[in-house]
Motif scaffolding. Structure first.
Motif, PDB file in Angstrom:
ATOM      1  N   VAL A  86       0.848  -1.200   0.000  1.00 44.03           N
ATOM      2  CA  VAL A  86       0.000   0.000   0.000  1.00 44.03           C
ATOM      3  C   VAL A  86       0.883   1.249   0.000  1.00 44.03           C
ATOM      4  CG1 VAL A  86      -1.681   1.319   1.377  1.00 44.03           C
ATOM      5  CG2 VAL A  86      -1.926  -1.165   1.144  1.00 44.03           C
ATOM      6  N   PHE A  87       2.081   1.119   0.572  1.00 43.26           N
ATOM      7  CA  PHE A  87       3.033   2.228   0.666  1.00 43.26           C
ATOM      8  C   PHE A  87       4.104   2.150  -0.426  1.00 43.26           C
ATOM      9  CE2 PHE A  87       1.260   1.581   4.853  1.00 43.26           C
ATOM     10  CZ  PHE A  87       0.970   2.862   5.269  1.00 43.26           C
ATOM     11  N   MET A  88       3.852   1.338  -1.466  1.00 41.14           N
ATOM     12  CA  MET A  88       4.799   1.151  -2.574  1.00 41.14           C
ATOM     13  C   MET A  88       6.111   0.503  -2.108  1.00 41.14           C
ATOM     14  SD  MET A  88       3.215   2.244  -5.296  1.00 41.14           S
ATOM     15  CE  MET A  88       4.501   2.470  -6.498  1.00 41.14           C
ATOM     16  N   LEU A  89       6.031  -0.261  -1.043  1.00 33.83           N
ATOM     17  CA  LEU A  89       7.165  -1.032  -0.534  1.00 33.83           C
ATOM     18  C   LEU A  89       6.763  -2.494  -0.671  1.00 33.83           C
ATOM     19  CD1 LEU A  89       7.792   1.080   2.683  1.00 33.83           C
ATOM     20  CD2 LEU A  89       9.067   1.198   0.538  1.00 33.83           C
ATOM     21  N   PHE A  90       7.368  -3.192  -1.612  1.00 32.24           N
ATOM     22  CA  PHE A  90       6.920  -4.517  -1.990  1.00 32.24           C
ATOM     23  C   PHE A  90       7.695  -5.607  -1.261  1.00 32.24           C
ATOM     24  CE2 PHE A  90       5.938  -1.544  -5.405  1.00 32.24           C
ATOM     25  CZ  PHE A  90       4.552  -1.677  -5.416  1.00 32.24           C
ATOM     26  N   PRO A  91       7.035  -6.751  -0.983  1.00 32.58           N
ATOM     27  CA  PRO A  91       7.671  -7.818  -0.195  1.00 32.58           C
ATOM     28  C   PRO A  91       9.041  -8.251  -0.708  1.00 32.58           C
ATOM     29  CG  PRO A  91       5.344  -8.299  -0.480  1.00 32.58           C
ATOM     30  CD  PRO A  91       5.652  -7.081  -1.328  1.00 32.58           C
ATOM     31  N   GLU A  92       9.249  -8.223  -2.012  1.00 27.32           N
ATOM     32  CA  GLU A  92      10.537  -8.649  -2.554  1.00 27.32           C
ATOM     33  C   GLU A  92      11.659  -7.635  -2.290  1.00 27.32           C
ATOM     34  OE1 GLU A  92       8.034  -6.840  -5.818  1.00 27.32           O
ATOM     35  OE2 GLU A  92       7.716  -8.429  -4.370  1.00 27.32           O
ATOM     36  N   ARG A  93      11.337  -6.516  -1.669  1.00 31.42           N
ATOM     37  CA  ARG A  93      12.339  -5.493  -1.361  1.00 31.42           C
ATOM     38  C   ARG A  93      12.729  -5.490   0.122  1.00 31.42           C
ATOM     39  NH1 ARG A  93      15.559  -3.726  -4.348  1.00 31.42           N
ATOM     40  NH2 ARG A  93      15.444  -1.572  -3.676  1.00 31.42           N
ATOM     41  N   PHE A  94      12.274  -6.501   0.857  1.00 34.37           N
ATOM     42  CA  PHE A  94      12.607  -6.592   2.276  1.00 34.37           C
ATOM     43  C   PHE A  94      13.598  -7.723   2.511  1.00 34.37           C
ATOM     44  CE2 PHE A  94       8.705  -4.232   2.560  1.00 34.37           C
ATOM     45  CZ  PHE A  94       8.877  -3.424   3.670  1.00 34.37           C
ATOM     46  N   GLN A  95      14.554  -7.456   3.395  1.00 40.86           N
ATOM     47  CA  GLN A  95      15.443  -8.499   3.896  1.00 40.86           C
ATOM     48  C   GLN A  95      14.973  -8.822   5.308  1.00 40.86           C
ATOM     49  OE1 GLN A  95      19.770  -8.363   2.815  1.00 40.86           O
ATOM     50  NE2 GLN A  95      19.278  -6.201   2.543  1.00 40.86           N
ATOM     51  N   ILE A 115      16.144  -2.186   4.765  1.00 41.58           N
ATOM     52  CA  ILE A 115      17.435  -2.196   4.084  1.00 41.58           C
ATOM     53  C   ILE A 115      17.227  -3.100   2.871  1.00 41.58           C
ATOM     54  CG2 ILE A 115      19.889  -2.742   4.209  1.00 41.58           C
ATOM     55  CD1 ILE A 115      19.707  -2.446   7.259  1.00 41.58           C
ATOM     56  N   PRO A 116      16.895  -2.517   1.724  1.00 39.98           N
ATOM     57  CA  PRO A 116      16.583  -3.358   0.569  1.00 39.98           C
ATOM     58  C   PRO A 116      17.810  -4.114   0.075  1.00 39.98           C
ATOM     59  CG  PRO A 116      16.657  -1.050  -0.068  1.00 39.98           C
ATOM     60  CD  PRO A 116      16.819  -1.091   1.410  1.00 39.98           C
ATOM     61  N   PRO A 117      17.568  -5.283  -0.528  1.00 37.18           N
ATOM     62  CA  PRO A 117      18.693  -6.020  -1.114  1.00 37.18           C
ATOM     63  C   PRO A 117      19.205  -5.286  -2.352  1.00 37.18           C
ATOM     64  CG  PRO A 117      16.616  -7.064  -1.676  1.00 37.18           C
ATOM     65  CD  PRO A 117      16.292  -5.937  -0.748  1.00 37.18           C
ATOM     66  N   ASP A 118      20.331  -5.718  -2.885  1.00 40.14           N
ATOM     67  CA  ASP A 118      20.871  -5.088  -4.096  1.00 40.14           C
ATOM     68  C   ASP A 118      19.912  -5.211  -5.269  1.00 40.14           C
ATOM     69  OD1 ASP A 118      23.249  -4.092  -3.051  1.00 40.14           O
ATOM     70  OD2 ASP A 118      24.245  -6.024  -3.275  1.00 40.14           O
ATOM     71  N   GLY A 119      19.204  -6.323  -5.363  1.00 39.15           N
ATOM     72  CA  GLY A 119      18.188  -6.529  -6.406  1.00 39.15           C
ATOM     73  C   GLY A 119      16.863  -6.775  -5.722  1.00 39.15           C
ATOM     74  N   ASN A 120      16.177  -7.803  -6.152  1.00 41.44           N
ATOM     75  CA  ASN A 120      14.955  -8.225  -5.477  1.00 41.44           C
ATOM     76  C   ASN A 120      15.231  -9.537  -4.763  1.00 41.44           C
ATOM     77  OD1 ASN A 120      13.419  -6.061  -6.349  1.00 41.44           O
ATOM     78  ND2 ASN A 120      12.660  -7.125  -8.146  1.00 41.44           N
TER      79      ASN A 120
END
Length: 180
Positions: A86-95, A115-120
């Protein structure tokens, strides 16, 4: 990475690692499920200051973690992954690591240090890694057994909603059976 006794943590991150829309979403909406972040621009990188007052990382938890502790945490983390988009923060961007998951045990509340990963990343693999990290901590035997059962649900490709419901049910069942 640097921390201090004032419950703040600084991290220098290349600008490409955090997407501009993620930074804007964080600054504009300040999601309650994230450890608050401030960005300072340094050319090709950001210095990000995280303020985790009132929360401690799971990696610093002392004492034995119970089934309730673990499933409170898992339930909250899955809930965060569900609402984050909902906040444009997608599950694949979470460590999801015991160093990025923060808990206030007294309030039974969880926040994530973004702290997003280097990719997804793969949310299923992140969740399995996180549960494995928890299992390697000092937890009760019953908590380890319950978390192992939960990993089976993750492996069966349940939706985040189904996983969150399963975490609630397992926590309730453990409570009814007198397991801590």
């Amino acid at each position: 990475m640097r921390g201090n006794k004032m419950n703040k943590f600084n991290l220098d991150m290349p600008k490409g690692r955090i997407k501009e829309y993620e930074k804007n979403a964080i600054l504009l909406s300040s999601p309650d499920f994230l450890i608050p972040m401030k960005f300072t621009d340094y050319g090709d990188k950001y210095r990000i200051t995280y303020d985790y007052g009132g929360f401690i990382p799971l990696s610093d938890m002392s004492g034995c973690l119970t089934v309730r502790d673990i499933f409170d945490c898992i339930e909250e983390v899955i809930g965060i992954l569900r609402i984050a988009s909902v906040f444009m923060l997608f599950p694949e961007r979470f460590q999801l690591r015991k160093e990025t998951i923060y808990m206030n045990r007294k309030e039974r509340k969880v926040k994530i240090m973004f702290i997003p990963p280097d990719g997804n990343s793969d949310p299923k693999e992140e969740l399995l890694q996180f549960i494995g990290d928890i299992q390697n901590m000092y937890i009760t035997k019953a908590a380890a057994e319950y978390s192992e059962m939960f990993k089976e649900y993750v492996n069966n490709n349940c939706t985040l909603s189904e996983l969150q419901n399963r975490a609630v049910m397992m926590k309730r069942d453990a409570f009814i059976c007198g397991i801590s």
